[in-house]
Write a protein that holds these residues in place. Structure first.
Motif, mmCIF file in Angstrom:
data_model
loop_
_atom_site.group_PDB
_atom_site.id
_atom_site.type_symbol
_atom_site.label_atom_id
_atom_site.label_comp_id
_atom_site.label_asym_id
_atom_site.label_seq_id
_atom_site.Cartn_x
_atom_site.Cartn_y
_atom_site.Cartn_z
ATOM 1 N N VAL A 20 20.702 -5.043 20.730
ATOM 2 C CA VAL A 20 20.787 -5.922 22.093
ATOM 3 C C VAL A 20 21.349 -7.507 20.989
ATOM 4 C CG1 VAL A 20 20.626 -6.386 23.832
ATOM 5 C CG2 VAL A 20 20.007 -4.238 23.511
ATOM 6 N N PHE A 21 20.026 -7.608 20.000
ATOM 7 C CA PHE A 21 19.543 -8.793 20.258
ATOM 8 C C PHE A 21 21.752 -8.944 18.942
ATOM 9 C CE2 PHE A 21 20.226 -10.508 15.137
ATOM 10 C CZ PHE A 21 20.485 -11.400 15.156
ATOM 11 N N ALA A 22 21.838 -8.418 17.727
ATOM 12 C CA ALA A 22 23.294 -8.174 17.371
ATOM 13 C C ALA A 22 24.637 -8.156 18.091
ATOM 14 C CB ALA A 22 23.645 -6.398 16.500
ATOM 15 N N LEU A 23 24.291 -8.141 19.244
ATOM 16 C CA LEU A 23 25.987 -7.803 20.406
ATOM 17 C C LEU A 23 25.979 -9.119 21.193
ATOM 18 C CD1 LEU A 23 25.972 -4.249 22.270
ATOM 19 C CD2 LEU A 23 27.216 -4.880 20.543
ATOM 20 N N VAL A 24 24.468 -10.090 21.436
ATOM 21 C CA VAL A 24 24.626 -10.931 21.400
ATOM 22 C C VAL A 24 25.403 -11.689 20.610
ATOM 23 C CG1 VAL A 24 23.025 -13.245 21.988
ATOM 24 C CG2 VAL A 24 22.850 -11.068 23.224
ATOM 25 N N LEU A 63 8.058 -7.411 16.977
ATOM 26 C CA LEU A 63 7.722 -5.669 17.054
ATOM 27 C C LEU A 63 7.909 -4.981 16.013
ATOM 28 C CD1 LEU A 63 9.953 -4.621 20.134
ATOM 29 C CD2 LEU A 63 7.675 -5.634 20.126
ATOM 30 N N HIS A 64 8.983 -5.433 14.923
ATOM 31 C CA HIS A 64 9.037 -4.666 14.248
ATOM 32 C C HIS A 64 7.417 -4.846 13.278
ATOM 33 C CE1 HIS A 64 10.274 -3.252 9.362
ATOM 34 N NE2 HIS A 64 10.140 -4.252 9.193
ATOM 35 N N TYR A 65 6.950 -5.641 12.447
ATOM 36 C CA TYR A 65 5.638 -5.671 12.042
ATOM 37 C C TYR A 65 4.158 -4.846 12.902
ATOM 38 C CZ TYR A 65 7.801 -9.930 9.958
ATOM 39 O OH TYR A 65 8.880 -10.876 9.195
ATOM 40 N N ALA A 66 4.875 -4.747 14.595
ATOM 41 C CA ALA A 66 3.940 -4.291 14.751
ATOM 42 C C ALA A 66 4.506 -2.260 15.063
ATOM 43 C CB ALA A 66 3.985 -3.876 16.501
ATOM 44 N N VAL A 67 5.557 -2.481 14.477
ATOM 45 C CA VAL A 67 5.756 -0.828 13.953
ATOM 46 C C VAL A 67 5.652 -0.351 15.484
ATOM 47 C CG1 VAL A 67 6.003 1.337 12.415
ATOM 48 C CG2 VAL A 67 4.070 -0.787 12.170
ATOM 49 N N TRP A 68 6.236 -0.098 16.310
ATOM 50 C CA TRP A 68 7.138 0.201 17.616
ATOM 51 C C TRP A 68 8.296 0.102 17.169
ATOM 52 C CZ3 TRP A 68 5.251 -2.427 23.156
ATOM 53 C CH2 TRP A 68 4.213 -2.592 22.453
ATOM 54 N N THR A 69 9.153 1.265 16.207
ATOM 55 C CA THR A 69 10.214 1.012 15.694
ATOM 56 C C THR A 69 10.767 1.016 16.807
ATOM 57 O OG1 THR A 69 9.120 2.324 14.163
ATOM 58 C CG2 THR A 69 11.508 2.510 14.020
ATOM 59 N N ARG A 70 11.112 2.079 18.040
ATOM 60 C CA ARG A 70 12.074 2.866 18.406
ATOM 61 C C ARG A 70 12.133 1.220 19.385
ATOM 62 N NH1 ARG A 70 11.150 8.170 21.581
ATOM 63 N NH2 ARG A 70 11.341 9.629 19.166
ATOM 64 N N THR A 71 11.861 1.069 19.652
ATOM 65 C CA THR A 71 11.598 -0.450 20.567
ATOM 66 C C THR A 71 12.116 -1.405 20.116
ATOM 67 O OG1 THR A 71 10.041 0.246 22.179
ATOM 68 C CG2 THR A 71 11.045 -1.985 22.349
ATOM 69 N N SER A 87 20.610 -18.978 22.249
ATOM 70 C CA SER A 87 20.258 -17.953 22.794
ATOM 71 C C SER A 87 19.621 -15.971 21.931
ATOM 72 C CB SER A 87 21.224 -17.540 23.196
ATOM 73 O OG SER A 87 23.113 -17.255 22.514
ATOM 74 N N SER A 88 20.641 -16.046 20.742
ATOM 75 C CA SER A 88 20.397 -14.978 20.418
ATOM 76 C C SER A 88 19.078 -14.862 18.936
ATOM 77 C CB SER A 88 21.087 -14.775 18.970
ATOM 78 O OG SER A 88 21.492 -16.100 18.261
ATOM 79 N N ASP A 89 18.786 -16.358 18.764
ATOM 80 C CA ASP A 89 17.443 -16.274 18.181
ATOM 81 C C ASP A 89 16.441 -15.856 18.640
ATOM 82 O OD1 ASP A 89 18.627 -16.920 16.109
ATOM 83 O OD2 ASP A 89 18.126 -19.543 16.312
ATOM 84 N N ILE A 90 15.912 -16.171 20.009
ATOM 85 C CA ILE A 90 15.074 -15.132 21.249
ATOM 86 C C ILE A 90 14.891 -13.473 20.314
ATOM 87 C CG2 ILE A 90 13.468 -14.953 23.311
ATOM 88 C CD1 ILE A 90 15.878 -17.602 23.791
ATOM 89 N N LEU A 91 15.480 -13.079 20.472
ATOM 90 C CA LEU A 91 16.287 -11.894 20.560
ATOM 91 C C LEU A 91 15.590 -11.508 18.787
ATOM 92 C CD1 LEU A 91 19.417 -10.581 23.063
ATOM 93 C CD2 LEU A 91 16.914 -10.919 23.047
ATOM 94 N N LEU A 92 15.671 -12.633 17.993
ATOM 95 C CA LEU A 92 16.076 -11.776 16.503
ATOM 96 C C LEU A 92 14.094 -11.615 16.243
ATOM 97 C CD1 LEU A 92 16.848 -11.264 13.698
ATOM 98 C CD2 LEU A 92 17.054 -13.988 13.575
#
Length: 405
Positions: A268-272, A253-261, A242-247
């Motif tokens: 959200v991942f941290a909460l899950v 997105l980090h590698y794509a430099v979509w920083t805010r997203t 459940s949480s590995d999907i978000l990670l």
């Protein structure tokens, strides 16, 4: 060999509660399939199939997707071809000591600073680029997404999904549905493929913890299947997926430099993660295996071994939760997620240090050029002054000659 395995490995007191034998676990064909240890042999060809499928997926899907999302690779300086340094790099060490640098400096006729720069550029060449890391994260994202959706669909109608006491009712004579059988086989085959490819994957800061996690997961899946802990085992796998999907999606997105997203998705991942790994996992899963199960059978070796593996996973969860909370703290108070806390960064040498060193080299080179230009300009001005002085003296002499005559 079979007699030896039956005598030492498949002893009933290891795998079954007291008073229950292997004969008691036999089911009729109409009752369903009972998990057998030989079923796990299918996970080995599945692991190789996952490796082959990953190879095709990364090149046919992940690479084009990385280009669409704008993943860019850092341009790195190529180290010049020096056979002696290349042989030392491949055969002895990627980071020579100061004594070795001095020896190499004498052998190659280069300064020690040049030797250090060459090894730094050579290490950068072997460091994985963003496209490769994006492909790895996207592969895991696709598997975890499919596994979670399939696992949730197969478990949501089961009684033990809502009431964990049902995990032990009728144990160990519990049939296994075909959906849960394939859920087990695919999960174990996938983690086995990760363990087989760990030497060629991106080496991360939590590399040792990841290896321990993969080994503990394989032991947990294999033992729970052989001991017919399938019901609680499916819950363990579902909680992790459940949480590995978000990670993995946050990594992409980090590698794509979509920083805010990326940062928002990471929160959200941290909460899950914190809810699933620090609340649901110990409060539901470990509680039912450690305490509730004792209402249905007496403790035996399998009981202690299975719970020990679950506690190892929980210890890793606490370790990762500590890193995640540090990242969330920096995100809240500094406005961004710091790179050095991410689990997907390499553990060898921070690239920031390499950039600083390259910057110093460039600054030194610029300073040397500036000093050289200044010295040249000084020499030029000195020569001009000498010429002017000679001309002035010559004029003075010429002006005095008529008077002397």
């Amino acid at each position: 060999m079979e007699a030896l395995l039956n005598e030492w490995l498949w002893r009933e007191e290891f795998w079954l509660p007291p008073g229950i034998s292997w004969k008691d676990t036999h089911l009729h064909e109409d009752q369903g399939h009972f998990p057998l240890p030989r079923d796990l042999l299918y996970t080995l060809p599945l692991a190789f199939a996952f490796i082959a499928l990953r190879y095709v997926f990364e090149r046919a899907v992940a690479v084009p997707l990385s280009r669409c999302l704008g993943v860019k690779d850092r341009i790195r300086i190529q180290a010049p071809s020096i056979p002696k340094l290349e042989a030392f790099y491949k055969q002895k060490s990627r980071q020579p000591s100061q004594t070795e640098e001095l020896a190499l400096s004498k052998q190659c006729g280069l300064s020690q600073r040049r030797i250090q720069t060459w090894f730094r550029h050579r290490r950068n060449q072997d460091r994985p680029n963003n496209t490769r890391k994006f492909c790895e994260a996207s592969w895991r994202f696709v598997f975890y997404l499919i596994a979670f959706v399939g696992g949730l669909g197969s478990l949501i109608d089961t009684p033990w999904f809502w009431d964990q006491r049902e995990c032990w009712r009728g144990y160990p004579k519990q049939p296994v549905a075909s959906a849960h059988y394939w859920y087990y086989m695919l999960e174990m085959g996938f983690y086995l493929s990760l363990l087989l490819s760990v030497s060629v994957d991106v080496k991360r800061k939590d590399f040792k913890e990841q290896v321990i996690h993969h080994i503990a997961t394989l032991f947990l899946i294999g033992f729970s299947y052989c001991a017919n802990y399938v019901r609680v085992g499916t819950l363990v796998m579902l909680v992790h997926d459940s949480s590995d999907i978000l990670l993995e999606s946050a990594k992409m997105l980090h590698y794509a430099v979509w920083t805010r997203t990326c940062d928002s998705l990471f929160v959200v991942f941290a909460l899950v993660f914190l809810v699933s790994r620090l609340v649901v996992f110990p409060g539901r899963v470990i509680h039912t295996t450690l305490l509730v199960s004792l209402d249905f059978f007496q403790p035996f070796f399998g009981y202690y071994f299975f719970n020990a593996l679950l506690l190892v996973l929980q210890a890793l969860h606490i370790f990762w939760a500590y890193l995640i909370l540090r990242m969330v703290y920096k995100f809240i108070f500094k406005g961004k997620v710091e790179r050095d806390e991410r689990s997907d960064e390499e553990s060898e040498v921070d690239e920031n240090e390499d950039e600083d060193e390259d910057r110093k080299d460039k600054e030194d080179e610029v300073d040397w050029r500036q000093k050289k230009e200044m010295s040249n300009s000084n020499l030029t001005s000195l020569a001009h002054n000498c010429v002017l002085n000679n001309l002035t003296n010559q004029r003075n002499m010429n002006s005095r000659m008529p008077k002397a005559r």
